[in-house]
Design a protein around this motif. Structure first.
Motif, PDB file in Angstrom:
ATOM      1  N   SER A 102       0.672  -1.081   0.020  1.00 33.23           N
ATOM      2  CA  SER A 102      -0.099  -0.081  -0.001  1.00 33.23           C
ATOM      3  C   SER A 102       0.808   1.197   0.124  1.00 33.23           C
ATOM      4  O   SER A 102       0.517   2.411  -0.422  1.00 33.23           O
ATOM      5  CB  SER A 102      -0.809   0.109   1.307  1.00 33.23           C
ATOM      6  N   VAL A 166      -3.059   4.005   9.081  1.00 29.50           N
ATOM      7  CA  VAL A 166      -4.307   4.577   8.413  1.00 29.50           C
ATOM      8  C   VAL A 166      -4.925   5.584   9.502  1.00 29.50           C
ATOM      9  O   VAL A 166      -5.793   6.519   8.866  1.00 29.50           O
ATOM     10  CB  VAL A 166      -5.191   3.391   8.091  1.00 29.50           C
ATOM     11  N   ARG A 167      -4.508   5.575  10.565  1.00 30.14           N
ATOM     12  CA  ARG A 167      -4.987   6.595  11.456  1.00 30.14           C
ATOM     13  C   ARG A 167      -4.150   8.119  11.566  1.00 30.14           C
ATOM     14  O   ARG A 167      -4.554   9.038  11.749  1.00 30.14           O
ATOM     15  CB  ARG A 167      -5.310   6.276  13.001  1.00 30.14           C
ATOM     16  N   TRP A 170      -1.206   7.920   6.876  1.00 30.17           N
ATOM     17  CA  TRP A 170      -1.660   7.646   5.434  1.00 30.17           C
ATOM     18  C   TRP A 170      -3.138   8.072   5.661  1.00 30.17           C
ATOM     19  O   TRP A 170      -3.996   7.570   4.330  1.00 30.17           O
ATOM     20  CB  TRP A 170      -1.389   6.201   5.124  1.00 30.17           C
ATOM     21  N   ARG A 171      -3.639   8.671   6.329  1.00 29.06           N
ATOM     22  CA  ARG A 171      -4.936   8.492   6.518  1.00 29.06           C
ATOM     23  C   ARG A 171      -5.772   9.472   5.231  1.00 29.06           C
ATOM     24  O   ARG A 171      -5.099  10.646   5.058  1.00 29.06           O
ATOM     25  CB  ARG A 171      -5.810   9.429   7.817  1.00 29.06           C
ATOM     26  N   ASP A 172      -6.715   9.269   4.802  1.00 30.75           N
ATOM     27  CA  ASP A 172      -7.306  10.031   3.690  1.00 30.75           C
ATOM     28  C   ASP A 172      -7.706  11.335   4.343  1.00 30.75           C
ATOM     29  O   ASP A 172      -8.790  11.412   5.071  1.00 30.75           O
ATOM     30  CB  ASP A 172      -8.382   9.257   3.022  1.00 30.75           C
ATOM     31  N   THR A 180      -8.931   5.286   7.408  1.00 32.96           N
ATOM     32  CA  THR A 180      -8.555   4.527   6.037  1.00 32.96           C
ATOM     33  C   THR A 180      -7.879   5.383   5.113  1.00 32.96           C
ATOM     34  O   THR A 180      -7.807   6.804   5.106  1.00 32.96           O
ATOM     35  CB  THR A 180     -10.106   4.202   5.243  1.00 32.96           C
ATOM     36  N   THR A 181      -6.906   4.827   3.944  1.00 25.61           N
ATOM     37  CA  THR A 181      -6.405   5.493   3.083  1.00 25.61           C
ATOM     38  C   THR A 181      -7.491   5.828   1.907  1.00 25.61           C
ATOM     39  O   THR A 181      -8.519   5.524   2.106  1.00 25.61           O
ATOM     40  CB  THR A 181      -5.279   4.691   2.303  1.00 25.61           C
ATOM     41  N   HIS A 272      -8.772  -0.243  -0.704  1.00 23.91           N
ATOM     42  CA  HIS A 272      -8.043   0.717   0.147  1.00 23.91           C
ATOM     43  C   HIS A 272      -7.440   0.209   1.343  1.00 23.91           C
ATOM     44  O   HIS A 272      -7.888  -1.010   1.533  1.00 23.91           O
ATOM     45  CB  HIS A 272      -8.660   1.940   0.547  1.00 23.91           C
ATOM     46  N   GLN A 274      -7.455  -0.343   5.424  1.00 24.51           N
ATOM     47  CA  GLN A 274      -8.052   0.074   6.370  1.00 24.51           C
ATOM     48  C   GLN A 274      -7.941  -0.995   7.402  1.00 24.51           C
ATOM     49  O   GLN A 274      -7.593  -2.448   7.073  1.00 24.51           O
ATOM     50  CB  GLN A 274      -9.504   0.175   5.957  1.00 24.51           C
TER      51      GLN A 274
END
Lengths: 363, 523
Positions: A102, A166-167, A170-172, A180-181, A272, A274
């Motif tokens: 990822s 992801v938190r 790389w978080r969206d 999540t990304t 993605h 997560q």
């Protein structure tokens, strides 16, 4: 009169084939009782579990999608277990591979990176999974540490690493603060086999892994080495085979397969990165490996069967409000019965009339 | 009353122990088929038979370790059913097993205490232990730890442990297998004394001379059945052997005019620390073995033979390449596979689990040692036809009997599996063959085939090293015999010099007279 287990002179190949079927039968019988205790109609529940998913195209594709990571991981685990190397941490190698692959997807997000992205992700994920699996293997070989414990502990490390990424970094940014990304670009996504369907390229890779393992174990000297080291360590050493090298090799291969399965899951069905990308594939694959007799073809069949229980479990939850955890109970019970039935390969039941009774009759 | 014994000593009395129609079935296999045996007080009764004849099964039933499938056991005239060895011991039946059950890290007294019921204090027990061991001439220091003791001393512990329960009837399973000839003589004195005290002894053996010397009665078993009960002193060794085997044993013939050629296996000052606790350290071992020659290595088990085998085979590597030279090439640091490529072949003592993978087919077990140098592997792929061909050829050449073409190794009998293993190695035409206990636990027919094969291999120019505890075997096939003791190897004696007495002295750790030793080195 008593029932004893008697050692067979040769292993029974018939039982070796039939034993998983007996185990499945016993599991289903126990499940029937369990459903009845839960107050559900056992026949309807069994139908929801095992028949309903096989009756529509969508579910069939979904079974193949679920079976893909199970089979890939179980193939690697089978190599380990045959060589007496106990990799219990495939779940961690799966997650670590998913994270590593990822990384490329996240870093190339929104750029015009070309078609190299997905292959690079697959290669990196496999390498990362292998490296992650080498930690317990090297600790085992160098220091005599338990590979079971270390590989298992590393599952939680990988899990928390993924969670952190992801938190955090790389978080969206547009993801409403969900951990999540962003959705991967199309060049970072595993292509579908059927337009608009669910089946993806990963299933082909899983089939290739099955074929490669079948040839390795059945036809090559390396495969023979793996089997001898597991079956008779001292004889293997006498044959000139190095058990430590094989621990390293089988751990690396199984880590690579698990890592590859991880990135394929993320870049395929999920899309993605997560938390919760795996419903315990790495652990369920242990059941798949044993249910499949540590045999590649057997693993393919067992993987499809276990995938069926995942899908069936979801359907039973929707249709009959049976808790999803029952699926895990089912899988655990299945492993228990498989291992129990395996003793019949080397032993057989026999009714014995002990001497005392004969003597009493005579005297 | 009809007298059941041949020498008529016991008329009127009832035997101490009697089995009537004793039968033990394992699946379809009859390990004991309706065996009647009478044991009398004041008697040393031999139980003779080949491996697999049913001796162990019979004594296990008498000692309560297994339940017979049919038949009766009578003890002092009364029918008994033993619930287990504890009951047998409490009734006065003792047993000394061939394989000792002792804890290496405990003292002699602690080991003995573990086998008793524990009603007396440890101090009283220790005192009684010393008394019993002195009374019977079995000297033991109760405070020493077992790992420091020789095999003979360990056996004394087992015997004393049995004697401390004051048994009326003592079973000894192949007690002399691990003893030097001198130690065996000492044991016989003890046994004679026990007999004189009115006890009965059941003496399991396959050494005929020993039985003729020691025993009053002999019961011979073959294939699970009783062949005969006789007075061994009235028989010849040959007639006893015929009863055991059920026919004549093929005589092993050495090819006339064997020529020794160049040295093919040379060991130079090999010293190797043990790789496990209580292992034996190899000390300055040197010998030279020429083509066409068979060198025998005698010695009591556990004196470094296993360690020497591992060092020669390459299962253990030496830092100094020059310590093991195979075919003129320094190989001390080379793996077992590389040594095989140099022309060496190895047959370890353990057939199952070391020499073969028990649950794998014979063809796979042919591959186990053949993958290195027999054209069974092409670019990493196994040539199954070639492995099967080896199985067929070994089967044909060495008369391996098996139920199907390619069964699992574990399904073969000991003798047939050993013939396969020896055959597998000989078919590779080795320049050097290292064999450990070639006929251990093998029936007489198979033993003859194997010994002949070793002689033929030497005659064809190979160098053969045979480690064996069986002095008769070494006398039959070896050109020279050396003795291992405490990790050291004596200078080899030529076959004609190597009398039992000399070998026995060396096996017990004494050196020969200086003059003789010098002569031996010169030979």
């Amino acid at each position: 009169m008593q029932l004893v287990l008697e050692k067979r002179t040769e292993r029974s190949n018939t039982i070796a084939l039939v034993s998983p079927l007996i185990a499945i039968g016993l599991t289903i019988a126990t499940m029937t009782i369990l459903f009845a205790i839960l107050g559900k109609n056992p026949l309807l529940a069994l139908h929801a579990y095992f028949i309903a998913p096989l009756t529509d195209g969508y579910s069939l594709q979904e079974i193949a999608v679920k079976a893909t990571p199970l089979v890939m991981i179980a193939i690697g685990l089978a190599l380990c277990y045959l060589a007496n190397a106990w990799n219990i941490g495939a779940e961690g190698q799966f997650l670590f591979g998913a994270v590593a692959g990822s990384w490329i997807a996240v870093k190339t997000q929104g750029t015009d990176a070309g078609a190299w992205v997905l292959p690079a992700m697959l290669v990196l994920a496999a390498a990362a999974g292998a490296l992650y699996a080498l930690i317990p293997a090297i600790c085992k070989v160098k220091f005599g540490a338990s590979e079971i414990l270390i590989s298992l502990m590393l599952v939680y490390v990988a899990d928390l690493l993924l969670d952190y990424l992801v938190r955090g970094p790389w978080r969206d940014p547009n993801g409403f603060n969900f951990p999540t990304t962003a959705e991967f670009d199309s060049v970072a996504t595993v292509p579908l086999l059927i337009e608009g369907g669910r089946l993806h390229l990963g299933s082909i890779i899983a089939l290739l892994a099955v074929a490669a393992a079948a040839i390795l174990l059945g036809r090559t000297i390396k495969g023979f080495e793996i089997r001898v080291v597991g079956a008779a360590p001292r004889a293997a050493r006498f044959g000139g085979f190095n058990a430590n090298q094989l621990i390293i090799l089988t751990f690396a291969v199984s880590g690579a397969l698990a890592g590859l399965a991880g990135i394929i899951e993320v870049a395929g069905p999920v899309g993605h990165l997560q938390p919760g990308i795996s419903p315990g594939y790495g652990f369920t694959a242990i059941i798949v490996a044993f249910l499949g007799r540590l045999n590649p073809i057997g693993i393919l069949i067992a993987g499809l069967f276990l995938a069926l229980t995942f899908i069936g479990g979801e359907q039973a939850q929707i249709a009959m409000k049976i808790p999803l955890d029952v699926t895990k109970v089912f899988q655990g019970m299945l492993l228990f019965f498989v291992l129990a039935c395996d003793s019949l390969i080397l032993y057989r039941f026999k009714l014995v009339f002990p001497n005392r009774q004969v003597a009493r009759g005579a005297g | 009353m009809l007298d059941p014994t041949p020498n008529g000593l016991h008329s009127g009395e009832s035997p101490l122990l009697r089995t009537v129609g004793l039968t033990k079935r394992y699946g379809d296999f009859l390990a004991n088929d309706s065996i009647d045996i009478d044991i009398w007080p004041n008697e040393i009764h031999a139980l003779l038979g080949e491996n697999g004849a049913g001796k162990s099964t019979l004594v296990k039933a008498i000692y309560g370790l297994i339940q017979p499938s049919a038949g009766e056991i009578h003890w002092q005239g009364e029918r008994i059913v033993l619930s287990g060895p504890a009951e047998a011991r409490s009734r006065g039946i003792g047993m000394v097993f061939q394989h000792f059950s002792l804890f290496d890290n405990l003292t002699v007294a602690e080991n003995v205490a573990l086998g008793l019921d524990g009603k007396e204090s440890f101090k009283d027990m220790s005192a009684r232990l010393e008394l019993v061991s002195k009374t019977y001439g079995l000297p033991l220091d109760p405070r020493r730890e077992v790992w420091q003791l020789s095999v003979g001393e360990r056996q004394r512990i087992e015997i004393v442990r049995a004697l401390m329960q004051d048994p009326k009837f003592l079973i000894l399973d192949e007690p002399t297998a691990v003893l030097t000839p001198q130690e065996a003589d000492q044991l016989f004195v003890v046994l004679e004394r026990l007999k004189a005290e009115g006890r009965a002894i059941l003496y399991i053996s396959h050494k005929l001379e020993e039985v003729k010397r020691l025993c009053d009665t002999a019961t011979i078993l073959r294939g699970g059945q009783k062949v005969q009960t006789c007075n061994p002193r009235l028989e010849t060794a040959a007639s006893l052997a015929r009863m055991m085997v059920g026919g004549e044993i093929r005589e092993v013939k050495s090819a006339a005019g064997r020529h020794t050629t160049i040295p093919r296996l040379v060991v130079n000052d090999l010293t190797l620390a043990p790789d496990e606790a209580h292992g034996v350290r190899l000390e300055h071992i040197s010998f030279e073995l020429k083509g066409g020659e068979i060198l025998g290595i005698a010695g009591v088990a556990g004196n470094g033979q296993d360690e020497l085998f591992a060092a020669l085979s390459g299962e253990r590597l030496s830092k100094d390449p020059g310590t093991v030279v195979i075919e003129g090439i320094a190989a001390g640091h080379l793996s077992i596979t590389k040594r095989r490529k140099l022309g060496a072949a190895f047959v370890p003592e353990e057939r199952l689990g070391h020499g073969t993978a028990p649950r794998m087919k014979l063809s796979e077990n042919a591959l186990l040692t053949g993958h290195a140098a027999s054209g069974m592997v092409n670019h990493g792929f196994i040539d199954t036809a070639a492995t099967l061909k080896t199985v067929d050829k070994a089967t044909e050449t060495f008369d391996v009997r098996k139920a199907k073409r390619d069964p699992e190794a574990a399904s073969l009998s000991g003798g047939n599996l050993q013939k396969f293993i020896v055959g597998r190695e000989i078919l590779r035409n080795p320049a050097v063959l290292v064999v450990s206990q070639p006929t251990w636990g093998v029936d007489a027919g198979a033993a003859a085939v194997i010994r002949q094969a070793l002689l033929d291999l030497a005659a064809s120019g190979a160098a053969v090293l045979v480690t064996s505890q069986d002095l008769d075997e070494l006398a039959e096939i070896a050109d020279r015999i050396a003795v291992m003791f405490h990790g050291r190897l004596s200078a080899p004696l030529t076959a004609s010099e190597a009398t039992r007495e000399k070998l026995g002295l060396l096996m017990g750790g004494s050196s020969l007279e200086p003059k003789e030793a010098a002569h031996a080195v010169g030979a």
